[in-house]
Write an enzyme that holds these catalytic residues in place. Structure first.
Site, PDB file in Angstrom:
ATOM      1  N   ASP A   9       4.066   3.400   6.079  1.00  0.00           N
ATOM      2  CA  ASP A   9       3.562   3.178   7.446  1.00  0.00           C
ATOM      3  C   ASP A   9       4.577   2.558   8.386  1.00  0.00           C
ATOM      4  O   ASP A   9       5.580   1.975   7.972  1.00  0.00           O
ATOM      5  CB  ASP A   9       2.360   2.236   7.389  1.00  0.00           C
ATOM      6  CG  ASP A   9       2.809   0.782   7.148  1.00  0.00           C
ATOM      7  OD1 ASP A   9       3.525   0.543   6.151  1.00  0.00           O
ATOM      8  OD2 ASP A   9       2.463  -0.085   7.958  1.00  0.00           O
ATOM      9  N   GLU A  54       7.297   1.947  -6.703  1.00  0.00           N
ATOM     10  CA  GLU A  54       7.563   1.379  -5.374  1.00  0.00           C
ATOM     11  C   GLU A  54       7.806   2.541  -4.401  1.00  0.00           C
ATOM     12  O   GLU A  54       8.327   3.592  -4.788  1.00  0.00           O
ATOM     13  CB  GLU A  54       8.798   0.461  -5.494  1.00  0.00           C
ATOM     14  CG  GLU A  54       9.410  -0.054  -4.216  1.00  0.00           C
ATOM     15  CD  GLU A  54       8.589  -1.107  -3.484  1.00  0.00           C
ATOM     16  OE1 GLU A  54       7.448  -0.786  -3.139  1.00  0.00           O
ATOM     17  OE2 GLU A  54       9.121  -2.202  -3.221  1.00  0.00           O
ATOM     18  N   ASP A  55       7.436   2.352  -3.144  1.00  0.00           N
ATOM     19  CA  ASP A  55       7.706   3.419  -2.161  1.00  0.00           C
ATOM     20  C   ASP A  55       9.177   3.420  -1.754  1.00  0.00           C
ATOM     21  O   ASP A  55       9.852   4.432  -1.855  1.00  0.00           O
ATOM     22  CB  ASP A  55       6.767   3.306  -0.942  1.00  0.00           C
ATOM     23  CG  ASP A  55       6.834   1.943  -0.245  1.00  0.00           C
ATOM     24  OD1 ASP A  55       7.476   1.018  -0.766  1.00  0.00           O
ATOM     25  OD2 ASP A  55       6.228   1.811   0.833  1.00  0.00           O
ATOM     26  N   ARG A  89       0.710   6.853   7.660  1.00  0.00           N
ATOM     27  CA  ARG A  89       0.712   6.953   6.189  1.00  0.00           C
ATOM     28  C   ARG A  89       0.273   8.343   5.733  1.00  0.00           C
ATOM     29  O   ARG A  89       0.626   8.771   4.641  1.00  0.00           O
ATOM     30  CB  ARG A  89      -0.267   5.941   5.582  1.00  0.00           C
ATOM     31  CG  ARG A  89       0.171   4.495   5.675  1.00  0.00           C
ATOM     32  CD  ARG A  89      -0.698   3.633   4.771  1.00  0.00           C
ATOM     33  NE  ARG A  89      -0.643   2.228   5.097  1.00  0.00           N
ATOM     34  CZ  ARG A  89       0.277   1.374   4.637  1.00  0.00           C
ATOM     35  NH1 ARG A  89       1.233   1.787   3.832  1.00  0.00           N
ATOM     36  NH2 ARG A  89       0.249   0.102   4.982  1.00  0.00           N
ATOM     37  N   PHE A 115      14.451   3.796   9.622  1.00  0.00           N
ATOM     38  CA  PHE A 115      13.070   3.385   9.383  1.00  0.00           C
ATOM     39  C   PHE A 115      12.230   4.643   9.210  1.00  0.00           C
ATOM     40  O   PHE A 115      12.204   5.506  10.086  1.00  0.00           O
ATOM     41  CB  PHE A 115      12.531   2.524  10.527  1.00  0.00           C
ATOM     42  CG  PHE A 115      11.297   1.782  10.121  1.00  0.00           C
ATOM     43  CD1 PHE A 115      11.379   0.576   9.438  1.00  0.00           C
ATOM     44  CD2 PHE A 115      10.037   2.311  10.376  1.00  0.00           C
ATOM     45  CE1 PHE A 115      10.241  -0.097   9.025  1.00  0.00           C
ATOM     46  CE2 PHE A 115       8.885   1.641   9.968  1.00  0.00           C
ATOM     47  CZ  PHE A 115       8.996   0.438   9.289  1.00  0.00           C
ATOM     48  N   VAL A 116      11.565   4.756   8.070  1.00  0.00           N
ATOM     49  CA  VAL A 116      10.847   5.990   7.752  1.00  0.00           C
ATOM     50  C   VAL A 116       9.346   5.758   7.623  1.00  0.00           C
ATOM     51  O   VAL A 116       8.890   4.627   7.372  1.00  0.00           O
ATOM     52  CB  VAL A 116      11.389   6.643   6.449  1.00  0.00           C
ATOM     53  CG1 VAL A 116      12.833   7.083   6.629  1.00  0.00           C
ATOM     54  CG2 VAL A 116      11.249   5.701   5.268  1.00  0.00           C
ATOM     55  N   ARG A 168       0.803  -1.198   0.000  1.00  0.00           N
ATOM     56  CA  ARG A 168       0.000   0.000   0.000  1.00  0.00           C
ATOM     57  C   ARG A 168       0.848   1.265   0.000  1.00  0.00           C
ATOM     58  O   ARG A 168       0.343   2.352  -0.195  1.00  0.00           O
ATOM     59  CB  ARG A 168      -0.872  -0.019   1.273  1.00  0.00           C
ATOM     60  CG  ARG A 168      -2.016  -1.006   1.180  1.00  0.00           C
ATOM     61  CD  ARG A 168      -2.737  -1.099   2.508  1.00  0.00           C
ATOM     62  NE  ARG A 168      -2.357  -2.340   3.169  1.00  0.00           N
ATOM     63  CZ  ARG A 168      -2.829  -2.673   4.368  1.00  0.00           C
ATOM     64  NH1 ARG A 168      -3.613  -1.868   5.035  1.00  0.00           N
ATOM     65  NH2 ARG A 168      -2.494  -3.824   4.909  1.00  0.00           N
ATOM     66  N   ASP A 192      14.408  -1.467  -0.339  1.00  0.00           N
ATOM     67  CA  ASP A 192      15.184  -1.741   0.870  1.00  0.00           C
ATOM     68  C   ASP A 192      16.142  -2.888   0.538  1.00  0.00           C
ATOM     69  O   ASP A 192      17.194  -2.665  -0.057  1.00  0.00           O
ATOM     70  CB  ASP A 192      14.169  -2.085   1.968  1.00  0.00           C
ATOM     71  CG  ASP A 192      14.777  -2.235   3.338  1.00  0.00           C
ATOM     72  OD1 ASP A 192      15.643  -1.438   3.700  1.00  0.00           O
ATOM     73  OD2 ASP A 192      14.376  -3.158   4.070  1.00  0.00           O
ATOM     74  N   LYS A 210      17.276   2.665  -0.162  1.00  0.00           N
ATOM     75  CA  LYS A 210      18.234   2.477   0.945  1.00  0.00           C
ATOM     76  C   LYS A 210      19.324   1.539   0.436  1.00  0.00           C
ATOM     77  O   LYS A 210      19.281   0.326   0.691  1.00  0.00           O
ATOM     78  CB  LYS A 210      17.535   1.811   2.136  1.00  0.00           C
ATOM     79  CG  LYS A 210      16.471   2.631   2.828  1.00  0.00           C
ATOM     80  CD  LYS A 210      16.069   1.880   4.106  1.00  0.00           C
ATOM     81  CE  LYS A 210      14.735   2.283   4.615  1.00  0.00           C
ATOM     82  NZ  LYS A 210      14.255   1.423   5.713  1.00  0.00           N
TER      83      LYS A 210
HETATM   84  P1  IMP Z   1      12.333  -4.871   0.208  1.00  0.00           P
HETATM   85  O1  IMP Z   1      11.680  -6.032  -0.427  1.00  0.00           O
HETATM   86  O2  IMP Z   1      13.231  -5.273   1.349  1.00  0.00           O
HETATM   87  O3  IMP Z   1      13.052  -3.950  -0.759  1.00  0.00           O
HETATM   88  O4  IMP Z   1      11.203  -4.069   0.946  1.00  0.00           O
HETATM   89  C1  IMP Z   1      10.428  -3.136   0.329  1.00  0.00           C
HETATM   90  C2  IMP Z   1       9.231  -2.829   1.172  1.00  0.00           C
HETATM   91  O5  IMP Z   1       9.538  -2.831   2.568  1.00  0.00           O
HETATM   92  C3  IMP Z   1       8.736  -1.418   0.896  1.00  0.00           C
HETATM   93  O6  IMP Z   1       7.830  -1.413  -0.172  1.00  0.00           O
HETATM   94  C4  IMP Z   1       8.089  -1.046   2.202  1.00  0.00           C
HETATM   95  O7  IMP Z   1       6.755  -1.502   2.223  1.00  0.00           O
HETATM   96  C5  IMP Z   1       8.868  -1.797   3.238  1.00  0.00           C
HETATM   97  N1  IMP Z   1       9.852  -0.908   3.884  1.00  0.00           N
HETATM   98  C6  IMP Z   1      11.188  -0.873   3.664  1.00  0.00           C
HETATM   99  N2  IMP Z   1      11.760   0.075   4.418  1.00  0.00           N
HETATM  100  C7  IMP Z   1      10.772   0.651   5.126  1.00  0.00           C
HETATM  101  C8  IMP Z   1      10.734   1.747   6.066  1.00  0.00           C
HETATM  102  O8  IMP Z   1      11.735   2.380   6.413  1.00  0.00           O
HETATM  103  N3  IMP Z   1       9.497   2.074   6.546  1.00  0.00           N
HETATM  104  C9  IMP Z   1       8.364   1.408   6.201  1.00  0.00           C
HETATM  105  N4  IMP Z   1       8.349   0.404   5.317  1.00  0.00           N
HETATM  106  C10 IMP Z   1       9.546   0.026   4.783  1.00  0.00           C
END
Ligand code: IMP
Length: 179
Positions: A161, A101-102, A167, A154-155, A45, A105, A133
């Site tokens: 969220d 994508e938001d 959010r 962590f943001v 979301r 990570d 990141k």
């Molecule tokens: P990845 O698969 O590890 O790249 O994770 C991506 C997803 O993790 C993002 O779409 C977010 O939903 C969540 N996420 C990663 N970092 C944060 C953060 O700092 N705050 C909140 N959600 C995060």
């Protein structure tokens, strides 16, 4: 985890985000200037605010669709296993696609979703992430467009969220535990 008291320190202001989206859209418009229709795919979301601002600034013929992949649940730790909880409504075969994508990570989510949509034989397939990141990366994925590269914090806010909260903050803030 969410029961622990925390404060949110502003990291990126709403004004700075808006200015960056304008810049990004110049480049995206350039890439897709000849598209019949761009399918803009928001990953639910966390991308819902970003995608709303992005498509209004894009000035291209767009279709908006959403896909939900499993994320953190209520914890702050990422998971390596990515599951599709909600697939697209529309077809992408032969069509230009922009995945929104938001945060990238570890990169597992974006890598999985890019692979999935790539296997459906789209036209051009590109990716954009509001936040990146790089120090957390566990995969070789990089978004084609990145709003802001940030440190390992962590943001929350601007759609993102912490345990489903925050959010609706208009800015990006970093979570700091009070104790
Ligand atoms: P990845 O698969 O590890 O790249 O994770 C991506 C997803 O993790 C993002 O779409 C977010 O939903 C969540 N996420 C990663 N970092 C944060 C953060 O700092 N705050 C909140 N959600 C995060």
């Amino acid at each position: 985890m969410s029961e622990r008291p925390y404060v949110i320190d502003e990291m990126i202001s709403a004004k700075t985000i808006a200015a960056r989206i304008e810049e990004l859209c110049v480049s995206i418009r350039d890439e897709f200037h000849d598209t019949d229709q761009l399918v803009v795919v928001g990953l639910l979301r966390g991308s819902f605010v970003f995608i709303a601002d992005l498509v209004r600034e894009l000035d291209l013929p767009v279709e908006v669709d959403f896909l939900e992949a499993s994320s953190y649940g209520n914890s702050m730790e990422s998971s390596r296993e990515v599951r599709i909880l909600k697939d697209l409504r529309g077809r992408v075969e032969g069509r230009d696609v922009l995945i929104v994508e938001d945060i990238v990570d570890t990169g597992h989510t974006l890598k999985h979703v890019t692979g999935l949509l790539g296997s459906r034989n789209p036209g051009r397939l590109r990716t954009i992430a509001l936040l990146d990141k790089p120090s957390r990366r566990e995969t070789d994925v990089t978004a084609d467009w990145i709003g802001f590269s940030i440190p390992d914090e962590f943001v929350v806010g601007y759609g993102i969220d912490f345990a489903q909260r925050n959010r609706n903050l208009p800015y990006i803030g970093k979570v700091r535990f009070a104790d």
